[in-house]
Scaffold this motif. Sequence first.
Motif, PDB file in Angstrom:
ATOM      1  N   ARG A  25       0.844  -1.192   0.000  1.00 35.66           N
ATOM      2  CA  ARG A  25       0.000   0.000   0.000  1.00 35.66           C
ATOM      3  C   ARG A  25       0.889   1.256   0.000  1.00 35.66           C
ATOM      4  O   ARG A  25       0.560   2.247  -0.631  1.00 35.66           O
ATOM      5  CB  ARG A  25      -0.903   0.001   1.235  1.00 35.66           C
ATOM      6  N   LEU A  26       2.021   1.195   0.692  1.00 33.57           N
ATOM      7  CA  LEU A  26       2.937   2.331   0.754  1.00 33.57           C
ATOM      8  C   LEU A  26       3.493   2.658  -0.630  1.00 33.57           C
ATOM      9  O   LEU A  26       3.546   3.812  -1.034  1.00 33.57           O
ATOM     10  CB  LEU A  26       4.090   2.026   1.717  1.00 33.57           C
ATOM     11  N   ILE A  30       4.910   8.723  -3.352  1.00 35.92           N
ATOM     12  CA  ILE A  30       6.021   7.956  -2.785  1.00 35.92           C
ATOM     13  C   ILE A  30       6.884   7.396  -3.908  1.00 35.92           C
ATOM     14  O   ILE A  30       8.125   7.443  -3.834  1.00 35.92           O
ATOM     15  CB  ILE A  30       5.504   6.815  -1.881  1.00 35.92           C
ATOM     16  N   LYS A  31       6.272   6.868  -4.955  1.00 35.18           N
ATOM     17  CA  LYS A  31       7.026   6.330  -6.089  1.00 35.18           C
ATOM     18  C   LYS A  31       7.899   7.409  -6.724  1.00 35.18           C
ATOM     19  O   LYS A  31       9.069   7.178  -7.043  1.00 35.18           O
ATOM     20  CB  LYS A  31       6.083   5.758  -7.149  1.00 35.18           C
ATOM     21  N   ILE A  61      13.094   9.986  -7.731  1.00 34.25           N
ATOM     22  CA  ILE A  61      13.907  11.201  -7.736  1.00 34.25           C
ATOM     23  C   ILE A  61      15.112  11.032  -6.810  1.00 34.25           C
ATOM     24  O   ILE A  61      16.243  11.406  -7.149  1.00 34.25           O
ATOM     25  CB  ILE A  61      13.061  12.428  -7.344  1.00 34.25           C
ATOM     26  N   GLY A  62      14.889  10.462  -5.624  1.00 40.06           N
ATOM     27  CA  GLY A  62      15.990  10.224  -4.682  1.00 40.06           C
ATOM     28  C   GLY A  62      17.040   9.301  -5.282  1.00 40.06           C
ATOM     29  O   GLY A  62      18.240   9.538  -5.153  1.00 40.06           O
ATOM     30  N   GLY A  63      16.621   8.233  -5.930  1.00 40.05           N
ATOM     31  CA  GLY A  63      17.558   7.306  -6.566  1.00 40.05           C
ATOM     32  C   GLY A  63      18.322   7.972  -7.695  1.00 40.05           C
ATOM     33  O   GLY A  63      19.538   7.782  -7.832  1.00 40.05           O
TER      34      GLY A  63
END
Length: 142
Positions: free
Chosen positions: A8-9, A15-16, A21-23
């Motif tokens: 669900r997260l 979140i995706k 973006i962080g990666g």
Amino acid sequence: MKKPDYKRLFADEKIKKLIFIGGALGIALIFLSSFFEIPSGEDVSLSVSQYKEQMQSSITEMLEQVEDVGKSSVLLTIENSVEGVYLQNSSTKTKEIEPKIRGVVVACSGADDPVVIARVTEIVTKALNISAAKVCVTKLEE
């Protein structure tokens, strides 16, 4: 204890996007870091010849200040070059190992006195942390 529901997260689009973006930023920083050298705060290392000249000069100056030694000339022989110790699988230098001194020849005008020879030998062995067998003291031609 209840396990978190990761499905669900990760189903949330925000979140995706944040994870993507962080990666992407992480990969970009790793890629960009290969173009920039981060200063380590250490002085620029000396070349072997600079190290040798500096040590010869320092020892010559020191010996010429010692009573009865007189004018001096010092020659160092070096066994290896400056070695850098690196972390395993890394380009990060942890320390440098100074060149190993093979021998020292000291020519001084006071070398006709055995007391001066002993004093010069002791000074050189202590200053360079080498054995007396690696030191030769001889009379300087005048």
